[in-house]
Enzyme design. Structure first.
Site, PDB file in Angstrom:
ATOM      1  N   ARG A   1       2.198  -3.893  17.639  1.00  0.00           N
ATOM      2  CA  ARG A   1       3.300  -4.376  17.809  1.00  0.00           C
ATOM      3  C   ARG A   1       4.476  -3.704  18.508  1.00  0.00           C
ATOM      4  NH1 ARG A   1       6.294  -8.275  14.186  1.00  0.00           N
ATOM      5  NH2 ARG A   1       4.339  -8.756  13.017  1.00  0.00           N
TER       6      ARG A   1
ATOM      7  N   ARG B   1       2.103 -11.904  -0.326  1.00  0.00           N
ATOM      8  CA  ARG B   1       0.929 -12.606   0.072  1.00  0.00           C
ATOM      9  C   ARG B   1       0.132 -13.622  -0.890  1.00  0.00           C
ATOM     10  NH1 ARG B   1      -1.854  -8.652   3.960  1.00  0.00           N
ATOM     11  NH2 ARG B   1      -0.185  -7.336   4.503  1.00  0.00           N
TER      12      ARG B   1
ATOM     13  N   LYS C   1      -9.586  -2.288   1.458  1.00  0.00           N
ATOM     14  CA  LYS C   1      -9.414  -0.970   2.406  1.00  0.00           C
ATOM     15  C   LYS C   1     -10.134   0.133   1.988  1.00  0.00           C
ATOM     16  CE  LYS C   1      -7.407  -3.572   4.943  1.00  0.00           C
ATOM     17  NZ  LYS C   1      -5.979  -3.986   5.531  1.00  0.00           N
TER      18      LYS C   1
ATOM     19  N   SER D   1      -1.738  -3.546  10.150  1.00  0.00           N
ATOM     20  CA  SER D   1      -1.377  -4.369   9.092  1.00  0.00           C
ATOM     21  C   SER D   1      -0.120  -5.253   9.493  1.00  0.00           C
ATOM     22  CB  SER D   1      -1.008  -3.536   7.863  1.00  0.00           C
ATOM     23  OG  SER D   1      -2.066  -2.948   7.642  1.00  0.00           O
TER      24      SER D   1
ATOM     25  N   HIS E   1     -10.949  -2.446  11.047  1.00  0.00           N
ATOM     26  CA  HIS E   1      -9.782  -3.207  10.646  1.00  0.00           C
ATOM     27  C   HIS E   1      -9.499  -4.289  11.797  1.00  0.00           C
ATOM     28  CE1 HIS E   1      -5.301  -3.114   9.100  1.00  0.00           C
ATOM     29  NE2 HIS E   1      -6.025  -4.161   8.612  1.00  0.00           N
TER      30      HIS E   1
ATOM     31  N   ASP F   1      -9.798  -9.550   8.551  1.00  0.00           N
ATOM     32  CA  ASP F   1      -9.054  -8.602   8.339  1.00  0.00           C
ATOM     33  C   ASP F   1      -9.996  -7.275   8.591  1.00  0.00           C
ATOM     34  OD1 ASP F   1      -6.752  -7.071   7.434  1.00  0.00           O
ATOM     35  OD2 ASP F   1      -7.923  -6.403   5.694  1.00  0.00           O
TER      36      ASP F   1
ATOM     37  N   CYS G   1       0.471  -7.476  11.986  1.00  0.00           N
ATOM     38  CA  CYS G   1       0.366  -7.518  13.418  1.00  0.00           C
ATOM     39  C   CYS G   1      -0.352  -8.694  13.903  1.00  0.00           C
ATOM     40  CB  CYS G   1       0.270  -6.268  13.982  1.00  0.00           C
ATOM     41  SG  CYS G   1       1.354  -5.046  13.356  1.00  0.00           S
TER      42      CYS G   1
ATOM     43  N   TYR H   1      -1.390  -3.594  -6.963  1.00  0.00           N
ATOM     44  CA  TYR H   1      -1.295  -4.455  -5.786  1.00  0.00           C
ATOM     45  C   TYR H   1      -2.191  -4.247  -4.710  1.00  0.00           C
ATOM     46  CZ  TYR H   1       1.725  -7.377  -3.073  1.00  0.00           C
ATOM     47  OH  TYR H   1       1.864  -8.518  -2.231  1.00  0.00           O
TER      48      TYR H   1
ATOM     49  N   ASN I   1       6.292  -8.266   1.801  1.00  0.00           N
ATOM     50  CA  ASN I   1       4.823  -8.138   1.809  1.00  0.00           C
ATOM     51  C   ASN I   1       4.444  -9.219   0.839  1.00  0.00           C
ATOM     52  OD1 ASN I   1       2.492  -6.936   2.746  1.00  0.00           O
ATOM     53  ND2 ASN I   1       2.215  -5.689   0.805  1.00  0.00           N
TER      54      ASN I   1
ATOM     55  N   GLY J   1      -4.567  -3.495  -1.382  1.00  0.00           N
ATOM     56  CA  GLY J   1      -5.446  -2.430  -1.193  1.00  0.00           C
ATOM     57  C   GLY J   1      -5.469  -1.484  -2.156  1.00  0.00           C
TER      58      GLY J   1
ATOM     59  N   ARG K   1       0.715  -1.231   0.015  1.00  0.00           N
ATOM     60  CA  ARG K   1      -0.028  -0.012   0.146  1.00  0.00           C
ATOM     61  C   ARG K   1       0.867   1.193   0.108  1.00  0.00           C
ATOM     62  NH1 ARG K   1      -2.050   1.024   4.273  1.00  0.00           N
ATOM     63  NH2 ARG K   1      -1.398  -0.988   5.538  1.00  0.00           N
TER      64      ARG K   1
ATOM     65  N   ASN L   1      -1.752 -17.837  22.149  1.00  0.00           N
ATOM     66  CA  ASN L   1      -2.300 -16.523  22.641  1.00  0.00           C
ATOM     67  C   ASN L   1      -3.748 -16.819  23.099  1.00  0.00           C
ATOM     68  OD1 ASN L   1      -0.321 -14.977  21.746  1.00  0.00           O
ATOM     69  ND2 ASN L   1      -1.094 -14.952  19.748  1.00  0.00           N
TER      70      ASN L   1
ATOM     71  N   LYS M   1      -3.521 -10.427  12.753  1.00  0.00           N
ATOM     72  CA  LYS M   1      -5.018 -10.753  12.641  1.00  0.00           C
ATOM     73  C   LYS M   1      -5.207 -12.166  11.992  1.00  0.00           C
ATOM     74  CE  LYS M   1      -5.948  -6.917  10.173  1.00  0.00           C
ATOM     75  NZ  LYS M   1      -4.672  -6.360  10.579  1.00  0.00           N
TER      76      LYS M   1
HETATM   77  P1  GTP Z   1      -2.592  -7.711   7.406  1.00  0.00           P
HETATM   78  O1  GTP Z   1      -3.194  -8.693   6.331  1.00  0.00           O
HETATM   79  O2  GTP Z   1      -1.650  -6.769   6.800  1.00  0.00           O
HETATM   80  O3  GTP Z   1      -3.569  -6.881   7.942  1.00  0.00           O
HETATM   81  O4  GTP Z   1      -1.608  -8.581   8.468  1.00  0.00           O
HETATM   82  P2  GTP Z   1      -2.463  -9.332   9.843  1.00  0.00           P
HETATM   83  O5  GTP Z   1      -2.641  -8.481  10.799  1.00  0.00           O
HETATM   84  O6  GTP Z   1      -3.297 -10.328   9.328  1.00  0.00           O
HETATM   85  O7  GTP Z   1      -0.992 -10.216  10.241  1.00  0.00           O
HETATM   86  P3  GTP Z   1      -0.628 -11.891  10.136  1.00  0.00           P
HETATM   87  O8  GTP Z   1      -1.657 -12.591  11.108  1.00  0.00           O
HETATM   88  O9  GTP Z   1      -0.520 -11.885   8.833  1.00  0.00           O
HETATM   89  O10 GTP Z   1       0.787 -11.830  10.690  1.00  0.00           O
HETATM   90  C1  GTP Z   1       1.966 -10.909  10.295  1.00  0.00           C
HETATM   91  C2  GTP Z   1       3.148 -11.436  10.649  1.00  0.00           C
HETATM   92  O11 GTP Z   1       3.333 -11.465  12.122  1.00  0.00           O
HETATM   93  C3  GTP Z   1       3.398 -12.806  10.328  1.00  0.00           C
HETATM   94  O12 GTP Z   1       4.692 -13.136   9.938  1.00  0.00           O
HETATM   95  C4  GTP Z   1       3.171 -13.774  11.666  1.00  0.00           C
HETATM   96  O13 GTP Z   1       4.049 -14.991  11.453  1.00  0.00           O
HETATM   97  C5  GTP Z   1       3.555 -12.764  12.622  1.00  0.00           C
HETATM   98  N1  GTP Z   1       2.696 -13.066  13.776  1.00  0.00           N
HETATM   99  C6  GTP Z   1       1.407 -13.399  13.738  1.00  0.00           C
HETATM  100  N2  GTP Z   1       1.070 -13.450  14.994  1.00  0.00           N
HETATM  101  C7  GTP Z   1       2.093 -13.621  16.065  1.00  0.00           C
HETATM  102  C8  GTP Z   1       2.312 -13.906  17.287  1.00  0.00           C
HETATM  103  O14 GTP Z   1       1.172 -14.201  18.198  1.00  0.00           O
HETATM  104  N3  GTP Z   1       3.485 -13.811  17.741  1.00  0.00           N
HETATM  105  C9  GTP Z   1       4.708 -13.483  16.906  1.00  0.00           C
HETATM  106  N4  GTP Z   1       5.877 -13.443  17.386  1.00  0.00           N
HETATM  107  N5  GTP Z   1       4.590 -13.276  15.704  1.00  0.00           N
HETATM  108  C10 GTP Z   1       3.060 -13.136  15.131  1.00  0.00           C
HETATM  109  C1  SPV Z   2      -3.158  -4.459   5.085  1.00  0.00           C
HETATM  110  O1  SPV Z   2      -2.267  -3.793   4.708  1.00  0.00           O
HETATM  111  O2  SPV Z   2      -3.601  -4.186   6.336  1.00  0.00           O
HETATM  112  C2  SPV Z   2      -3.850  -5.531   4.341  1.00  0.00           C
HETATM  113  C3  SPV Z   2      -3.054  -5.662   3.020  1.00  0.00           C
HETATM  114  O3  SPV Z   2      -4.559  -6.199   4.797  1.00  0.00           O
HETATM  115  S1  SPV Z   2      -3.827  -4.744   1.680  1.00  0.00           S
HETATM  116  O4  SPV Z   2      -5.104  -5.082   1.270  1.00  0.00           O
HETATM  117  O5  SPV Z   2      -2.657  -4.332   0.718  1.00  0.00           O
HETATM  118  O6  SPV Z   2      -4.167  -3.344   2.486  1.00  0.00           O
HETATM  119 MN    MN Z   3      -5.085  -5.713   6.892  1.00  0.00          MN
END
Ligand code: GTP
Ligand code: SPV
Ligand code: MN
Length: 617
Positions: A421, A390, A231, A273, A251, A298, A275, A222, A388, A224, A83, A520, A277
């Site tokens: 984070r 995906r 988004k 993002s 979000h 998301d 972090c 790409y 990033n 969002g 993004r 968790n 989800k």
């Molecule tokens: P978006 O799609 O961008 O909104 O991201 P998201 O919030 O869905 O994050 P996602 O679950 O894809 O995790 C992003 C990164 O954080 C990945 O590399 C995961 O492995 C890492 N991660 C997720 N949960 C944890 C956790 O509980 N502990 C740690 N150390 N890393 C985590």
């Molecule tokens: C984010 O960045 O929070 C995402 C990926 O979920 S995107 O769809 O590119 O916004």
């Molecule tokens: Mn997201």
């Protein structure tokens, strides 16, 4: 079957196209000047045809069908990988409506500037007309839209991510609003000019017009930036609709948790993002007897239900998930979801024709091809997959998909979680004293930046409610809206509990202290104990903290000093963080709800007095 009509803009006769949709298509066909127009119906045949087209054009490369059936890799242009927040604009009538966290350009000015580059930008290409619904078609919480795009990659991604159907055109006659989404990669083809695998433009605009509920996107294909229902619509424009109509567009992931006693809870969690989800949404609990079912990963839309409860739906129908870090160990459910029918973007590929990314296995296989299509050199200091990178996959492939995930009535929310984070300063878990205190916690969330957007990875920035990049109006008004929704819920029913979490504290060696992922559930268990009144909490000026012994850490390898780093706020750091939060909140000036700074000052005063007031609740 979608029907190609060239060069006419007329919809196929089988489509009952509302006059305003036809006018929209006519208008933009004049501006974009595509060679052909295709009205999409969302069918499998349409998806198959577009995939074949992209394979022949080199946009998609098939993976080994024995290892990863009907799956493909796309390698984006190196300048089109995330993004682009610096090129994302909220074009409300006045700058103050957009607020200090958004880039603002006067709408007339933005339209003049964009029409300059959009005129003729689809020459040599096809303009696809994609009608879609956010949310189950028959839900009162759902909203419709139409996206125009010249990218078949975007059309196929939309097929997976949202509900695309020409049937919607029938219903839209009686539907009063639909969101106009206009997208072009900004790479017209001259007569005889060969196309590239990932057409894009170095100039990019992701512009939102809240007053007219329009989105104009130029130059990127790409995520969002280009999948406008995600988004741009479901958060930036929907947050404006939600404010006008009294609901919330957030979000947030959405899950159903079942305790060993068989009691069911619905949780929605907002983390910025990349972090956690998707990982939370697919959690495999490490504690016996607990179950987590996936409802969304998301975006969540929430509104008061008939009995005064807060109800929620997932407006999407697929995952656009972060690949790096996803492994059988961290997220086996995602790995199972990705068995086939998946489009991977910017991952690395193995010599067998399968995918790989950092974190999938401890050591990288030899003979990798990197995300740009070159032989990967592990000594190069770069990663094989883009950080990033995906996957795009339908939600139906998720083995933990919860029953009724697409119930038009949605689910009743028991708790809302905010997180970020943070290597330090923010404890593993804390409960808000009440809804309004929860709004304060949401408004003071900060997080280390990730590769999901351009910018310096690791830098802490304030990201209230994980919505800074996604709120379509002044966030001071957004905070007030959260207070207002809380008052309405209190008056007519009840408010969910609110918690704050941080999985990402690090020790002095830079290692994560908390095991995270399936563990968790231990934090969720504490939340459930709080909801049920089964455990007390320690009153800290910042919020309610777990009493020692009330967090189930049995079997974990945590020392006393680890526990203290996870659970005990460091007063000095907290005070510094409050200063930073205050500086951020002060940017909103007179518009900021005064309760937020009053609360901040109260915490600061209490912390000033010998480390706070420790009493059991
Ligand atoms: P978006 O799609 O961008 O909104 O991201 P998201 O919030 O869905 O994050 P996602 O679950 O894809 O995790 C992003 C990164 O954080 C990945 O590399 C995961 O492995 C890492 N991660 C997720 N949960 C944890 C956790 O509980 N502990 C740690 N150390 N890393 C985590
Ligand atoms: C984010 O960045 O929070 C995402 C990926 O979920 S995107 O769809 O590119 O916004
Ligand atoms: Mn997201």
């Amino acid at each position: 079957m979608s029907i190609t009509q060239s060069p006419s803009t007329a919809a196929p006769t089988a489509f009952h196209t509302p006059a305003d949709v036809q006018e929209f298509v006519d208008l933009w066909a004049d501006i974009f000047q595509p060679d052909t127009i295709e009205w999409c119906d969302g069918s499998i045949a349409e998806k198959d045809r577009l995939i074949s087209l992209m394979v022949s054009q080199g946009t998609l490369e098939p993976l080994n069908a024995e290892l990863r059936p009907y799956s493909f890799i796309a390698r984006s242009a190196p300048s089109d990988v995330a993004r682009v927040e610096s090129r994302t604009f909220i074009c409300s009538t006045t700058e103050s409506e957009a607020g200090p966290t958004n880039n603002w350009v006067e709408p007339g000015q933005m339209k003049t500037d964009m029409l300059d580059v959009m005129t003729g930008s689809m020459r040599g290409r096809t303009m696809y007309v994609v009608p879609f619904s956010m949310g189950p078609i028959d839900s009162p919480l759902s909203r419709f839209g139409v996206q125009l795009t010249d990218s078949p990659y975007v059309v196929v991604s939309l097929h997976t991510m949202v509900r695309v159907s020409s049937d919607l055109l029938d219903i839209m006659d009686s539907h009063h609003t639909w969101v106009r989404c206009v997208h072009t990669v900004g790479a017209p083809l001259e007569e005889g000019q060969a196309d590239v695998a990932w057409p894009a433009n170095d100039t990019k605009y992701i512009s939102h017009f809240p007053d007219t509920k329009e989105i104009w996107s130029f130059g990127s294909a790409y995520g969002g930036n280009a999948l406008l229902p995600k988004k741009a619509f479901a958060l930036r424009i929907a947050s404006v609709m939600a404010k006008e109509e009294g609901w919330l567009a957030e979000h947030m992931l959405l899950v159903r948790v079942t305790s060993p006693e068989g009691k069911v809870y619905h949780l929605a969690a907002a983390f910025p993002s990349a972090c956690g989800k998707t990982n939370f949404a697919m959690m495999q609990p490490s504690l016996p007897g607990w179950k987590v079912e996936t409802l969304g990963d998301d975006i969540t839309w929430l509104a008061a239900g008939p009995r005064g409860e807060l109800r929620a739906i997932n407006p999407e129908a697929g995952f656009f998930g972060v690949a790096p870090g996803t492994s059988r160990k961290t997220n086996p459910i995602a790995m199972d979801t990705l068995w086939g029918n998946t489009i991977f973007t910017n991952v690395a590929t193995t010599s067998e024709g399968d995918v790989w990314w950092e974190g999938m296995s401890k050591t990288a296989p030899s003979d990798l091809t990197d995300w740009q299509g070159n032989a990967y050199d592990p000594s190069s200091g770069t990663t094989a997959a883009h950080p990033n990178a995906r996957f795009t996959v339908g939600i139906h492939q998720c083995p933990t998909l919860g029953e009724g995930w697409d119930d038009p009535e949605g689910v009743a929310i028991d708790a809302i979680i905010f997180g970020g984070r943070r290597s330090d300063t923010v404890p593993l878990v804390m409960e808000a004293r009440d809804w309004n205190h929860g709004v304060f916690l949401g408004s003071t969330i900060a997080s280390e930046q990730t590769a999901a957007a351009e910018g310096p990875v690791g830098k802490v920035r304030r990201d209230p409610f994980a919505m800074v990049p996604f709120c379509g109006y002044n966030m001071a008004d957004y905070f007030q809206h959260w207070f207002d929704v809380g008052s309405d819920l209190r008056e007519n029913g009840h408010t969910p509990r609110i918690f704050q979490v941080n999985w990402f504290s690090k020790n002095s060696d830079g290692q994560f202290i908390w095991p995270g992922f399936g563990d968790n559930i231990r934090v969720v268990k504490w939340m459930v104990d709080r909801i049920e009144g089964n455990t007390g909490a320690t009153h800290h000026p910042m919020g309610l903290l777990p009493q020692r012994g009330s967090l189930d850490i049995e079997g974990l390898d945590l020392t006393d000093s680890d526990l203290s780093a996870l659970l005990d706020p460091n007063t000095e750091r907290v005070l510094d963080d409050l200063d930073d939060a205050e500086e951020f909140l002060s940017k909103f000036g007179q518009k900021l709800p005064p309760a937020l700074l009053t609360e901040l000052q109260r915490i600061r005063n209490e912390l000033g007095g010998a480390g706070g007031n420790q009493a059991a609740a």
